[in-house]
Design an enzyme around this catalytic site. Structure first.
Site, PDB file in Angstrom:
ATOM      1  N   ASN A  39      -5.411   4.487  -3.894  1.00 57.46           N
ATOM      2  CA  ASN A  39      -6.744   4.343  -3.271  1.00 57.46           C
ATOM      3  C   ASN A  39      -7.726   3.636  -4.209  1.00 57.46           C
ATOM      4  O   ASN A  39      -8.327   4.280  -5.075  1.00 57.46           O
ATOM      5  CB  ASN A  39      -7.291   5.719  -2.895  1.00 57.46           C
ATOM      6  CG  ASN A  39      -6.567   6.329  -1.715  1.00 57.46           C
ATOM      7  OD1 ASN A  39      -5.338   6.420  -1.714  1.00 57.46           O
ATOM      8  ND2 ASN A  39      -7.306   6.767  -0.710  1.00 57.46           N
ATOM      9  N   SER A  76       0.840  -1.196   0.000  1.00 56.28           N
ATOM     10  CA  SER A  76       0.000   0.000   0.000  1.00 56.28           C
ATOM     11  C   SER A  76       0.876   1.247   0.000  1.00 56.28           C
ATOM     12  O   SER A  76       1.982   1.245   0.560  1.00 56.28           O
ATOM     13  CB  SER A  76      -0.855  -0.020   1.266  1.00 56.28           C
ATOM     14  OG  SER A  76      -1.420   1.246   1.500  1.00 56.28           O
ATOM     15  N   LYS A 105       2.045  -3.737   6.539  1.00 58.57           N
ATOM     16  CA  LYS A 105       2.494  -3.714   5.134  1.00 58.57           C
ATOM     17  C   LYS A 105       3.999  -3.459   5.076  1.00 58.57           C
ATOM     18  O   LYS A 105       4.732  -4.096   4.314  1.00 58.57           O
ATOM     19  CB  LYS A 105       1.740  -2.643   4.345  1.00 58.57           C
ATOM     20  CG  LYS A 105       0.243  -2.884   4.235  1.00 58.57           C
ATOM     21  CD  LYS A 105      -0.073  -4.113   3.398  1.00 58.57           C
ATOM     22  CE  LYS A 105      -1.556  -4.383   3.306  1.00 58.57           C
ATOM     23  NZ  LYS A 105      -1.862  -5.690   2.696  1.00 58.57           N
ATOM     24  N   TYR A 139      -2.168  -1.167  10.764  1.00 61.11           N
ATOM     25  CA  TYR A 139      -2.431  -1.733   9.428  1.00 61.11           C
ATOM     26  C   TYR A 139      -1.274  -1.396   8.488  1.00 61.11           C
ATOM     27  O   TYR A 139      -0.699  -2.266   7.823  1.00 61.11           O
ATOM     28  CB  TYR A 139      -3.755  -1.187   8.864  1.00 61.11           C
ATOM     29  CG  TYR A 139      -3.803  -1.241   7.365  1.00 61.11           C
ATOM     30  CD1 TYR A 139      -4.009  -2.447   6.703  1.00 61.11           C
ATOM     31  CD2 TYR A 139      -3.593  -0.088   6.588  1.00 61.11           C
ATOM     32  CE1 TYR A 139      -4.000  -2.491   5.315  1.00 61.11           C
ATOM     33  CE2 TYR A 139      -3.588  -0.131   5.219  1.00 61.11           C
ATOM     34  CZ  TYR A 139      -3.788  -1.341   4.585  1.00 61.11           C
ATOM     35  OH  TYR A 139      -3.760  -1.388   3.213  1.00 61.11           O
TER      36      TYR A 139
HETATM   37  N1  UFG Z   1     -12.345  11.491   3.903  1.00 62.84           N
HETATM   38  C1  UFG Z   1     -13.297  12.420   4.297  1.00 62.84           C
HETATM   39  N2  UFG Z   1     -14.464  11.945   4.845  1.00 62.84           N
HETATM   40  C2  UFG Z   1     -14.720  10.613   5.020  1.00 62.84           C
HETATM   41  C3  UFG Z   1     -13.720   9.685   4.601  1.00 62.84           C
HETATM   42  C4  UFG Z   1     -12.546  10.159   4.062  1.00 62.84           C
HETATM   43  O1  UFG Z   1     -13.107  13.629   4.169  1.00 62.84           O
HETATM   44  O2  UFG Z   1     -15.773  10.251   5.539  1.00 62.84           O
HETATM   45  C5  UFG Z   1     -11.094  11.994   3.286  1.00 62.84           C
HETATM   46  C6  UFG Z   1      -9.852  11.646   4.070  1.00 62.84           C
HETATM   47  O3  UFG Z   1      -9.610  12.614   5.067  1.00 62.84           O
HETATM   48  C7  UFG Z   1      -8.801  11.607   2.968  1.00 62.84           C
HETATM   49  C8  UFG Z   1      -9.574  11.098   1.752  1.00 62.84           C
HETATM   50  O4  UFG Z   1     -10.944  11.350   2.042  1.00 62.84           O
HETATM   51  O5  UFG Z   1      -8.350  12.913   2.681  1.00 62.84           O
HETATM   52  C9  UFG Z   1      -9.380   9.613   1.480  1.00 62.84           C
HETATM   53  O6  UFG Z   1      -9.675   8.884   2.668  1.00 62.84           O
HETATM   54  P1  UFG Z   1      -9.879   7.287   2.652  1.00 62.84           P
HETATM   55  O7  UFG Z   1     -10.221   6.878   4.046  1.00 62.84           O
HETATM   56  O8  UFG Z   1     -10.811   6.893   1.571  1.00 62.84           O
HETATM   57  O9  UFG Z   1      -8.446   6.744   2.220  1.00 62.84           O
HETATM   58  P2  UFG Z   1      -7.010   6.962   2.885  1.00 62.84           P
HETATM   59  O10 UFG Z   1      -6.200   7.714   1.888  1.00 62.84           O
HETATM   60  O11 UFG Z   1      -7.090   7.486   4.252  1.00 62.84           O
HETATM   61  O12 UFG Z   1      -6.512   5.463   3.024  1.00 62.84           O
HETATM   62  C10 UFG Z   1      -6.519   4.600   1.923  1.00 62.84           C
HETATM   63  C11 UFG Z   1      -6.808   3.182   2.379  1.00 62.84           C
HETATM   64  C12 UFG Z   1      -5.688   2.614   3.164  1.00 62.84           C
HETATM   65  C13 UFG Z   1      -4.411   2.783   2.443  1.00 62.84           C
HETATM   66  C14 UFG Z   1      -4.190   4.203   1.997  1.00 62.84           C
HETATM   67  C15 UFG Z   1      -2.995   4.289   1.108  1.00 62.84           C
HETATM   68  O13 UFG Z   1      -7.979   3.157   3.176  1.00 62.84           O
HETATM   69  O14 UFG Z   1      -5.924   1.244   3.321  1.00 62.84           O
HETATM   70  O15 UFG Z   1      -5.300   4.676   1.267  1.00 62.84           O
HETATM   71  O16 UFG Z   1      -2.555   5.581   0.987  1.00 62.84           O
HETATM   72  F1  UFG Z   1      -3.391   2.412   3.235  1.00 62.84           F
END
Ligand code: UFG
Length: 333
Positions: free
Chosen positions: A179, A124, A153, A149
């Site tokens: 993502n 990831s 990785k 998590y």
């Molecule tokens: N976000 C919101 N509101 C929400 C959910 C997310 O504003 O309800 C924002 C987050 O703050 C972030 C973006 O949307 O800026 C993406 O968030 P995600 O939770 O969809 O994804 P992440 O980038 O946090 O994490 C994902 C995967 C992980 C992985 C990572 C790799 O969930 O498993 O990408 O960079 F490790």
């Protein structure tokens, strides 16, 4: 010769199973359905019109795993059997280290015993922590993960490096996913998070459907184009196809350890995603600005050049495809 997919009934595993079958590969899936359902196996067969072998098995069950290697001629393994919920990993770190790290070690030990040394690992972008440079190349420093998590990785990547150093007849490909979003265009398989989703796209979809009131945008004071977090969203089918190219690379190379970013190279903000979703589906996504979420970084997107040059792979689906396919899936299920 067959490719073994532990966790092949999960979100990325099932989409990869389809692409491997479509590419004419024989596959064997093992899954304990901890985060998937038996009907996924039938849907993979339905979509491809092809057959596959399936064992209901926890990949930590060493005797069960050995039986699978005894009964089949396995040529390569792609490991999808990892837990992936960031928040849960903070609450239950041992569950994550046990399943992800001990599971990977059990799998690698079994592979070594049966002299199967072609391995593709689902890593990831989280291993880059808060990235030093954007876009992120594979040479960027890893470490500084913000949750167990992500640390699983990182640890497994290190285990693979150590393993290769000890025996360079291993042939290993580490894929660092950005993502993943979207679903198969048939609408038959997709992502089904348990309970309230943590990730952005599944949350947007449920708000659009009216199942959740509004999206909380976690922070609008980041140093990005509109202040909200920027990520590299990649269609799960593009991501799945990257695994077929990774297998072809291993077939060509015979031994080595290779690392690739699988992303599109484009960064979209949270508000970009809301707008794109509304435009693609014609549905409204009400949102409010909320505080930053702990552990989030401002910006994360890939430099995908290395995968293009060495795997001959690049993402082709658009943001509109990602939104439409996520929406279709939820409406059909
Ligand atoms: N976000 C919101 N509101 C929400 C959910 C997310 O504003 O309800 C924002 C987050 O703050 C972030 C973006 O949307 O800026 C993406 O968030 P995600 O939770 O969809 O994804 P992440 O980038 O946090 O994490 C994902 C995967 C992980 C992985 C990572 C790799 O969930 O498993 O990408 O960079 F490790």
């Amino acid at each position: 010769m067959a490719i073994l997919l532990p966790g092949g009934a999960g979100y990325i595993g099932s989409h990869t199973a389809i692409e491997l079958l479509n590419a004419g590969k024989k596959i064997i899936i093992i899954d304990n359905f901890s985060n998937s359902k038996p009907e996924i196996i039938e849907k993979i067969k339905q979509i491809t019109g092809k057959n596959l072998k399936f064992y209901e098995l926890d990949y930590l069950n060493k005797d069960g795993l050995e039986k699978v290697f005894e009964e089949n001629k396995i040529d390569a393994v792609i490991n999808f059997a990892g837990y992936k919920a960031v928040g849960e990993s903070v609450q239950e770190p041992l569950k994550y280290y046990h399943n992800n790290v001990a599971g990977a070690v059990t799998l690698l030990e079994t592979m070594a015993k049966y002299n199967v040394k072609n391995f593709v690992f689902s890593s990831s972008a989280t291993v880059y922590g808060n990235p030093e440079i954007i876009p992120i190349t594979e040479e960027c420093k890893t470490g500084g993960t913000t949750n167990p998590y992500g640390t699983t990785k990182l640890f497994i990547e290190q285990i693979l490096q150590d393993l290769y150093k000890s025996d360079n007849s291993w042939n290993i490909c580490i894929l660092r996913y950005f993502n993943p979003v979207g679903a198969h265009e048939s609408g038959l398989i997709g992502e089904e998070p348990n309970g309230v989703p943590n990730n952005l796209m599944p949350y947007i979809v449920r708000v659009a459907k009216g199942e959740l009131k509004e999206l909380s945008v976690f922070g609008n004071d980041y140093n990005t184009q509109d202040g909200t977090g920027v990520r590299d969203y990649i269609h799960v089918v593009d991501l799945a196809k990257g695994h077929v190219n990774a297998i072809q690379k291993l077939e060509k190379e015979k031994s080595g350890i290779y690392i690739y970013n699988l992303g599109t190279g484009k960064g979209y903000s949270v508000l970009d995603m809301v707008k794109a979703f509304e435009k693609a589906t014609g549905r409204k996504v009400p949102y409010k600005i909320a505080p930053r979420r702990a552990g989030d970084i401002p910006t994360c997107y890939a430099d995908p050049k290395k995968a293009k040059q060495e795997l001959n792979w690049q993402a082709t689906k658009t943001l509109e495809d990602m939104c439409m396919d996520s929406w279709n899936y939820i409406n059909q299920n």
